[in-house]
Design a protein around this motif. Sequence first.
Motif, mmCIF file in Angstrom:
data_model
loop_
_atom_site.group_PDB
_atom_site.id
_atom_site.type_symbol
_atom_site.label_atom_id
_atom_site.label_comp_id
_atom_site.label_asym_id
_atom_site.label_seq_id
_atom_site.Cartn_x
_atom_site.Cartn_y
_atom_site.Cartn_z
ATOM 1 N N GLN A 106 27.390 -13.803 -63.410
ATOM 2 C CA GLN A 106 28.738 -13.422 -63.824
ATOM 3 C C GLN A 106 28.763 -12.034 -64.457
ATOM 4 O OE1 GLN A 106 29.813 -16.709 -66.340
ATOM 5 N NE2 GLN A 106 29.877 -18.153 -64.622
ATOM 6 N N LYS A 107 27.620 -11.595 -64.977
ATOM 7 C CA LYS A 107 27.521 -10.258 -65.580
ATOM 8 C C LYS A 107 27.155 -9.195 -64.548
ATOM 9 C CE LYS A 107 26.253 -12.139 -70.127
ATOM 10 N NZ LYS A 107 27.470 -11.718 -70.834
ATOM 11 N N GLY A 108 27.044 -9.599 -63.296
ATOM 12 C CA GLY A 108 26.831 -8.639 -62.220
ATOM 13 C C GLY A 108 25.421 -8.569 -61.667
ATOM 14 N N ILE A 109 24.528 -9.456 -62.112
ATOM 15 C CA ILE A 109 23.135 -9.426 -61.639
ATOM 16 C C ILE A 109 22.992 -10.367 -60.449
ATOM 17 C CG2 ILE A 109 20.725 -9.798 -62.261
ATOM 18 C CD1 ILE A 109 21.514 -9.293 -65.178
ATOM 19 N N GLN A 110 22.614 -9.827 -59.319
ATOM 20 C CA GLN A 110 22.546 -10.622 -58.089
ATOM 21 C C GLN A 110 21.369 -11.589 -58.097
ATOM 22 O OE1 GLN A 110 22.761 -8.345 -54.465
ATOM 23 N NE2 GLN A 110 21.919 -9.983 -53.216
ATOM 24 N N THR A 111 20.215 -11.126 -58.574
ATOM 25 C CA THR A 111 18.996 -11.937 -58.494
ATOM 26 C C THR A 111 18.462 -12.231 -59.886
ATOM 27 O OG1 THR A 111 18.451 -10.922 -56.372
ATOM 28 C CG2 THR A 111 16.674 -12.069 -57.535
ATOM 29 N N VAL A 112 18.291 -13.523 -60.189
ATOM 30 C CA VAL A 112 17.794 -13.970 -61.493
ATOM 31 C C VAL A 112 16.507 -14.738 -61.269
ATOM 32 C CG1 VAL A 112 18.285 -15.361 -63.542
ATOM 33 C CG2 VAL A 112 20.143 -14.129 -62.395
ATOM 34 N N LEU A 113 15.484 -14.361 -62.022
ATOM 35 C CA LEU A 113 14.181 -15.011 -61.902
ATOM 36 C C LEU A 113 13.729 -15.405 -63.298
ATOM 37 C CD1 LEU A 113 11.883 -15.816 -60.021
ATOM 38 C CD2 LEU A 113 11.002 -13.490 -60.188
ATOM 39 N N ILE A 114 13.871 -16.684 -63.636
ATOM 40 C CA ILE A 114 13.510 -17.184 -64.965
ATOM 41 C C ILE A 114 12.086 -17.724 -64.891
ATOM 42 C CG2 ILE A 114 14.081 -18.812 -66.807
ATOM 43 C CD1 ILE A 114 16.964 -18.828 -65.716
ATOM 44 N N THR A 115 11.170 -17.089 -65.614
ATOM 45 C CA THR A 115 9.777 -17.537 -65.591
ATOM 46 C C THR A 115 9.610 -18.725 -66.525
ATOM 47 O OG1 THR A 115 9.198 -15.857 -67.245
ATOM 48 C CG2 THR A 115 8.890 -15.279 -64.934
ATOM 49 N N LEU A 116 8.877 -19.739 -66.043
ATOM 50 C CA LEU A 116 8.768 -21.014 -66.750
ATOM 51 C C LEU A 116 7.327 -21.363 -67.110
ATOM 52 C CD1 LEU A 116 11.185 -22.992 -64.385
ATOM 53 C CD2 LEU A 116 11.764 -21.938 -66.595
ATOM 54 N N GLY A 117 6.472 -20.348 -67.249
ATOM 55 C CA GLY A 117 5.083 -20.605 -67.611
ATOM 56 C C GLY A 117 4.368 -21.389 -66.524
ATOM 57 N N ALA A 118 3.684 -22.445 -66.927
ATOM 58 C CA ALA A 118 2.888 -23.238 -65.988
ATOM 59 C C ALA A 118 3.743 -23.937 -64.932
ATOM 60 C CB ALA A 118 2.066 -24.272 -66.753
ATOM 61 N N LYS A 119 5.044 -24.073 -65.199
ATOM 62 C CA LYS A 119 5.931 -24.760 -64.255
ATOM 63 C C LYS A 119 6.364 -23.863 -63.103
ATOM 64 C CE LYS A 119 8.445 -25.856 -67.823
ATOM 65 N NZ LYS A 119 9.546 -26.331 -68.696
ATOM 66 N N GLY A 120 6.088 -22.586 -63.190
ATOM 67 C CA GLY A 120 6.457 -21.682 -62.119
ATOM 68 C C GLY A 120 7.606 -20.773 -62.510
ATOM 69 N N ALA A 121 8.565 -20.611 -61.613
ATOM 70 C CA ALA A 121 9.706 -19.740 -61.873
ATOM 71 C C ALA A 121 10.932 -20.270 -61.144
ATOM 72 C CB ALA A 121 9.402 -18.315 -61.422
ATOM 73 N N PHE A 122 12.109 -20.067 -61.754
ATOM 74 C CA PHE A 122 13.371 -20.472 -61.138
ATOM 75 C C PHE A 122 14.035 -19.231 -60.569
ATOM 76 C CE2 PHE A 122 17.947 -21.303 -61.138
ATOM 77 C CZ PHE A 122 17.997 -22.528 -60.470
ATOM 78 N N LEU A 123 14.235 -19.210 -59.262
ATOM 79 C CA LEU A 123 14.827 -18.071 -58.569
ATOM 80 C C LEU A 123 16.234 -18.418 -58.134
ATOM 81 C CD1 LEU A 123 14.738 -15.316 -57.083
ATOM 82 C CD2 LEU A 123 13.691 -16.518 -55.146
ATOM 83 N N SER A 124 17.195 -17.621 -58.569
ATOM 84 C CA SER A 124 18.581 -17.836 -58.181
ATOM 85 C C SER A 124 19.154 -16.552 -57.587
ATOM 86 C CB SER A 124 19.421 -18.275 -59.387
ATOM 87 O OG SER A 124 20.774 -18.480 -59.013
ATOM 88 N N GLU A 125 19.742 -16.689 -56.397
ATOM 89 C CA GLU A 125 20.433 -15.573 -55.740
ATOM 90 C C GLU A 125 21.866 -15.993 -55.457
ATOM 91 O OE1 GLU A 125 17.952 -13.248 -52.743
ATOM 92 O OE2 GLU A 125 17.057 -15.244 -52.631
ATOM 93 N N ASN A 126 22.807 -15.234 -56.020
ATOM 94 C CA ASN A 126 24.225 -15.501 -55.766
ATOM 95 C C ASN A 126 24.613 -16.952 -56.038
ATOM 96 O OD1 ASN A 126 24.633 -12.793 -54.828
ATOM 97 N ND2 ASN A 126 23.652 -13.381 -52.905
ATOM 98 N N GLY A 127 24.051 -17.519 -57.106
ATOM 99 C CA GLY A 127 24.453 -18.856 -57.530
ATOM 100 C C GLY A 127 23.688 -20.000 -56.907
ATOM 101 N N LYS A 128 22.710 -19.714 -56.066
ATOM 102 C CA LYS A 128 21.910 -20.768 -55.443
ATOM 103 C C LYS A 128 20.450 -20.593 -55.867
ATOM 104 C CE LYS A 128 24.909 -21.336 -51.412
ATOM 105 N NZ LYS A 128 24.998 -21.335 -49.922
ATOM 106 N N GLY A 129 19.908 -21.643 -56.505
ATOM 107 C CA GLY A 129 18.576 -21.499 -57.071
ATOM 108 C C GLY A 129 17.569 -22.539 -56.632
ATOM 109 N N GLU A 130 16.299 -22.234 -56.887
ATOM 110 C CA GLU A 130 15.193 -23.139 -56.582
ATOM 111 C C GLU A 130 14.015 -22.810 -57.486
ATOM 112 O OE1 GLU A 130 13.159 -22.425 -52.842
ATOM 113 O OE2 GLU A 130 13.954 -20.379 -52.767
ATOM 114 N N ILE A 131 13.191 -23.814 -57.759
ATOM 115 C CA ILE A 131 11.957 -23.588 -58.500
ATOM 116 C C ILE A 131 10.842 -23.254 -57.515
ATOM 117 C CG2 ILE A 131 10.138 -24.696 -59.867
ATOM 118 C CD1 ILE A 131 12.247 -26.077 -61.485
ATOM 119 N N ILE A 132 10.159 -22.172 -57.771
ATOM 120 C CA ILE A 132 8.984 -21.804 -56.980
ATOM 121 C C ILE A 132 7.767 -22.050 -57.861
ATOM 122 C CG2 ILE A 132 7.797 -19.954 -55.748
ATOM 123 C CD1 ILE A 132 10.495 -18.668 -55.245
ATOM 124 N N GLU A 133 6.984 -23.027 -57.478
ATOM 125 C CA GLU A 133 5.871 -23.463 -58.320
ATOM 126 C C GLU A 133 4.779 -22.407 -58.393
ATOM 127 O OE1 GLU A 133 4.448 -27.233 -57.021
ATOM 128 O OE2 GLU A 133 6.274 -28.305 -57.624
#
Length: 303
Positions: free
Chosen positions: A215-242
């Motif tokens: 909503q703030k204008g960032i197209q790609t969000v990658l939230i790092t989750l430590g040992a759990k991997g990372a959550f990748l979201s593009e344009n509102g659709k996300g997935e965990i990449i282990e």
Amino acid sequence: MKKLCVLGSVNADHVVRVPYFPQAGETLKGGAYHIAYGGKGANQAVAAARVRDRSLVSVDFIACIGSDEIGIAMKQAFERDGIYTDHIVEIADQMTGIAMIQVADSGENSIVISAGANAKLDEKVVEAHQTIIETADCLLVQLETPLQAIEKAVKIAKAHHTQVILNPAPAQPLSDELLAHIDIITPNETETALLTGVHVTDEQTAQQAANVFHQKGIQTVLITLGAKGAFLSENGKGEIIEGFKVKALDTTAAGDTFNGALAVALLEGKTLQQAVVFAHKASSISVTRLGAQNSIPQRAELN
């Protein structure tokens, strides 16, 4: 050849092993002590330089060091890794930044930073080297140097169609104006909570947090989750990449290694999903070793 420009900090890390992090007023008997080369900007530049295909990606580094021996030694080390150092500015009568790092037996770390020359990476320095940002394919920044200069750098990048990756660490509030100039943001769970107000506990809350960034204008969000991997979201659709399961010895510079490798992978033409896996490989190797830059792997190890 694609050009990566890293703008950020240079620190000499003073590292001591501890059984656990002390409480207020508590004195602990520490273990091994050593001085290592660090700083989030430097770590990310070194990671990028080591894991890249040198025929495909070059690495420039805009930074400030002090007029001291360790700053000069670190600059020489960057050159050995193949980083272009012409834009590292030596600041007279300043010490190179330092970080006091405690590494617990659990592998987690606690860090206190004294900025030193890093505090002099201001808007004038950015202006003096803005051609490097303008001609880069990607600008990678963090938050250990003055925020006004970071804001100026990302605006220059955006105006010249240079992709901007922001690793918002250490955590601090950021303006919507700054965030609107970011293409990819890579916060961890703590930084995500500070910037969005959403505490990430599962995939659903990760998407809620990512949507705030979108909503703030960032197209790609990658939230790092430590040992759990990372959550990748593009344009509102996300997935965990282990990530990869390893025995962590020291997590210092793991996030920096991830960010440097991510930027390189994207410049080499990998998809976002492939780039995240590539970055996971690099960071998972780094946590099995002690220290910051000395823990960062070479390209051959990832292959």
